[in-house]
Structures are given as structure tokens and as C-alpha cells.
Scaffold this motif. Structure first.
Motif: not given
Ligand SMILES: Cc1cc2nc3c(=O)[nH]c(=O)nc-3n(C[C@H](O)[C@H](O)[C@H](O)COP(=O)(O)OP(=O)(O)OC[C@H]3O[C@@H](n4cnc5c(N)ncnc54)[C@H](O)[C@@H]3O)c2cc1C
Length: 334
Positions: A42, A110, A115, A221, A223
Motif C-alpha cells: 500500500i 503524505g 499518518a 529539502p 522532495p
Molecule cells: C520532507 C519530509 C518531511 C517529513 N517530515 C515529517 C515530520 O515532521 N513528522 C513525521 O512524522 N513524518 C515526516 N515525514 C515522513 C512522512 O511524511 C510521514 O510518515 C507520512 O505520514 C507518510 O505518508 P505517505 O502517505 O507518504 O506514506 P507512504 O510513504 O506512502 O507509506 C508509509 C508506510 O505506510 C504504509 N501505508 C501507507 N498508507 C497506508 C494505508 N492507507 N493503509 C495501510 N498502510 C499504509 C506503507 O505501506 C508504508 O509502509 C516527512 C517526509 C518528508 C519527505
């Protein structure tokens, strides 16, 4: 084969055998009923994954949208948010409607559905404080299950979905509590300093959101300009004995005291001390403004970034005796 380059913020060009967009819970159940493999992958925004090799499993993209108010009182309201909603767009919706609680979590990339996976947090806040429940579909049985906040076992960058129930559920919707009379949280020093510098004496939730966005833009940075997944490693939490050993070796160690005689050490500080900050290795390296962020300078492969992560991890262990573990989810590890 389908390229995943546009579906992960590291910009890694790996493939998967099939790619499905999920638009509703009903659509998900229909798709899963016809799936050809027992396991699936996912993805939301792909902002917390490192794709190390081509994936052998089908990929399902969460695009379930919608924000619905399910209950309201004078002080607060309960909203149910589609897991495919963009997190920052949801925060903007809160700001536009004057609903507080998530202003400190502005600009986290994301989806809402991801979350709860790692209990996203920043600047003195975590979603665990406001999460009510998480709706899911079990991949094996296609049965719906609602996890209460307690059942999600949210901890520091952790939840039940990252350990005991890993890979078993698709998160479709999340319910949150929003505040109508929010008292802003300025516990994170940089927020207070920037508000003061701007002469904002009685900050609103919108002021806090703007300041958080500016701080993030100055430190992290984007993305869209340079591939990354935010903090690559979690901040290690160590016991008193290990802490005293470390403090003996490095009296200048930066730390935060935690409950039960535990100590949180900023992983960025550990990496920085070893000279990795800003150092480029091939097409990857540790970002110049924040050592904790590994970046793709262009054309890096997932395995190249993974190898670099292992080198940094080993160096921290050899030098400080502290184990740092990835916050980022590693996919396609053979
Ligand atoms: C520039 C940058 C800054 C960031 N800052 C922060 C921050 O300040 N705090 C923080 O906590 N994180 C931060 N992050 C990390 C990221 O933004 C979070 O973890 C975010 O919640 C990921 O969401 P996503 O939809 O991109 O997940 P994805 O990367 O698509 O997935 C992450 C994981 O969750 C699983 N997953 C995704 N969606 C689902 C679903 N619906 N059901 C079951 N499993 C699922 C995926 O299989 C994977 O294992 C940052 C990332 C970046 C690039």
C-alpha cells in the motif's frame, strides 16, 4: 511492469507488476476480492518509504478522499477523513475553517491514511493526542475493522500497524478531534522565537501554521527539488546505563530526559558529530542542513541509499555504542 518513480518522494525508479488506484472502501473490497497475490503493498504519498529493489507485489495507491463532520459541540468537532486525503491539505482545511489541533503539523507530506502508521509528529505535537479511531479493511478476510485510539498503540513514530499488525490492514478512514477554541502550543522554542521576531504577541492557529511552514521550508529539502523521505532514522531512546557511558565519552551529548530513566538522543546530532552532514557519496548523502535526512542528488538507486544508510548506522554504533534504526519503511528488501 509499472514505474514507481513518480510515487515515492525519494524519486527511486523501480517497478511493480501492477498498480491500482483505490477510490473508495467499496472499490477497495472489489479490487481485493480479485487480487492475484496474498500480499500487497500500500502506498499513500510514498514520502516515508525507500524502494530498494523492483517490487514483486502489486501496489495499491490510497486515493480515498472526503472530509466529513460526524459530531459537533460548542468546543470541538469530530471529523472523519478519507485515508487518501493529502495531510497538509487537510491541515489547510482546518486552518481555513478555524479548527485547531494540527497547526504544528503543517506541511508534513503524505496522506491521512498513513499518518497513524508512525503517529506523525513535529514541533511538540503528535496525532495520538487527537486521534479517535482508524477504519480499516483486513486484507485477508476483506472484513472492516475499526481500531480505537488505544488499539492503535501509538508511540514515538510507532503503532500497532508497524509491528504486530504489520501488512495486515488497509487504512481507509481516520477520525480526529478538532478544537474550536484552541490554545496554541508554543512549546517548541523556534516557533516562539519566530513569532516574537515577527512581533506577533497573541498568535492564532493560522500564525502558528505559517511559522511552522516557514521553519520547515528553511530546514528541510523539498522532495520536488531533491529526493528524500524526511528523517531517515528515529531518535534513539536509551537506558540510563547506556546514557551514562555515552555522557562519559562525550560530555557535550545533546539529550532529552524521558519517563522511566530513559534518554532520547537526537540521531541528527550523532550523525553530525561523525562528519556525515553535507557529505556526498555517489548520488546520495546526508543533507547539508539536516544530517538526519538522506537525499537522492539525482539518479541514486534504492540500494545505493540503503547501503549509505547502513554505513552511517554502523559508524554511529561503532563510535557511540548507540543503535539508530530507520524511521523510513524499507520496501523491496531482498
Ligand atoms: C520532507 C519530509 C518531511 C517529513 N517530515 C515529517 C515530520 O515532521 N513528522 C513525521 O512524522 N513524518 C515526516 N515525514 C515522513 C512522512 O511524511 C510521514 O510518515 C507520512 O505520514 C507518510 O505518508 P505517505 O502517505 O507518504 O506514506 P507512504 O510513504 O506512502 O507509506 C508509509 C508506510 O505506510 C504504509 N501505508 C501507507 N498508507 C497506508 C494505508 N492507507 N493503509 C495501510 N498502510 C499504509 C506503507 O505501506 C508504508 O509502509 C516527512 C517526509 C518528508 C519527505
Amino acid at each position: 511492469m509499472y514505474s514507481l518513480k513518480d510515487y515515492n518522494t525519494f524519486g527511486i525508479d523501480v517497478t511493480c507488476p501492477s498498480l491500482h488506484e483505490v477510490n473508495s472502501e467499496y472499490h477497495l473490497i472489489e479490487l481485493l476480492a480479485n487480487k492475484t497475490s496474498d500480499e500487497i503493498i500500500i502506498l499513500g504519498g510514498g514520502s516515508n518509504v525507500l524502494l530498494i529493489n523492483d517490487l514483486e507485489l502489486p501496489v495499491y495507491l490510497n486515493r480515498i478522499n472526503g472530509i466529513e463532520v460526524v459530531d459537533e459541540s460548542e468546543e470541538e468537532l469530530i471529523v472523519e477523513v478519507g485515508g487518501g486525503e493529502n495531510w497538509h491539505q487537510f491541515v489547510c482545511w482546518c486552518m481555513n475553517n478555524n479548527f485547531g489541533n494540527f497547526e504544528n503539523l503543517s506541511l508534513i507530506p503524505g496522506t491521512v491514511g498513513a499518518a497513524p502508521m508512525q503517529n506523525i509528529g513535529a514541533y511538540g505535537e503528535e496525532i495520538s493526542k487527537y486521534l479517535i479511531n482508524v477504519s480499516t479493511v483486513e486484507l485477508k478476510t476483506l472484513k472492516k475493522r475499526v481500531f480505537s485510539a488505544e488499539e492503535c498503540e501509538l508511540g514515538y513514530r510507532n503503532s500497532v500497524f508497524k509491528h504486530r499488525e504489520k501488512g495486515k490492514y488497509f487504512i481507509t478512514k481516520v477520525q480526529f478531534r478538532l478544537s474550536k477554541n484552541r490554545k496554541v502550543n508554543l512549546s517548541y522554542g523556534a516557533i516562539e522565537s519566530l513569532l516574537a521576531a515577527r512581533n506577533i504577541l497573541k498568535p492564532t492557529i493560522q500564525d502558528v501554521s505559517k511559522v511552522v511552514i516557514d521553519i520547515r521550508n528553511s530546514k528541510l529539502p523539498s522532495p520536488s527539488e531533491i529526493g528524500n523521505a524526511g528523517s531517515f532514522f528515529k531518535n534513539p531512546i536509551i537506558d540510563e546505563k547506556s546514557f551514562l557511558e555515552l555522557k562519559n565519552k562525550r560530555p557535550d551529548v545533546v539529550f532529552y530526559e524521558m519517563p522511566n530513566s530513559q534518554y532520547k538522543i537526537p540521531a541528527g546530532w550523532l550523525i553530525d558529530q561523525l562528519g556525515w552532514k553535507g557529505k556526498r557519496v555517489g548520488n546520495t548523502g546526508c543533507y547539508a542542513q539536516q544530517a538526519l535526512v538522506l537525499v537522492n542528488y539525482g539518479g541514486a538507486t534504492g540500494s545505493e541509499i540503503y547501503r549509505h544508510a547502513l554505513t552511517v548506522q554502523q559508524d554511529v554504533y561503532d563510535s557511540f555504542g548507540v543503535e539508530i534504526t530507520p524511521e523510513v519503511n524499507l520496501l523491496g528488501l531482498s
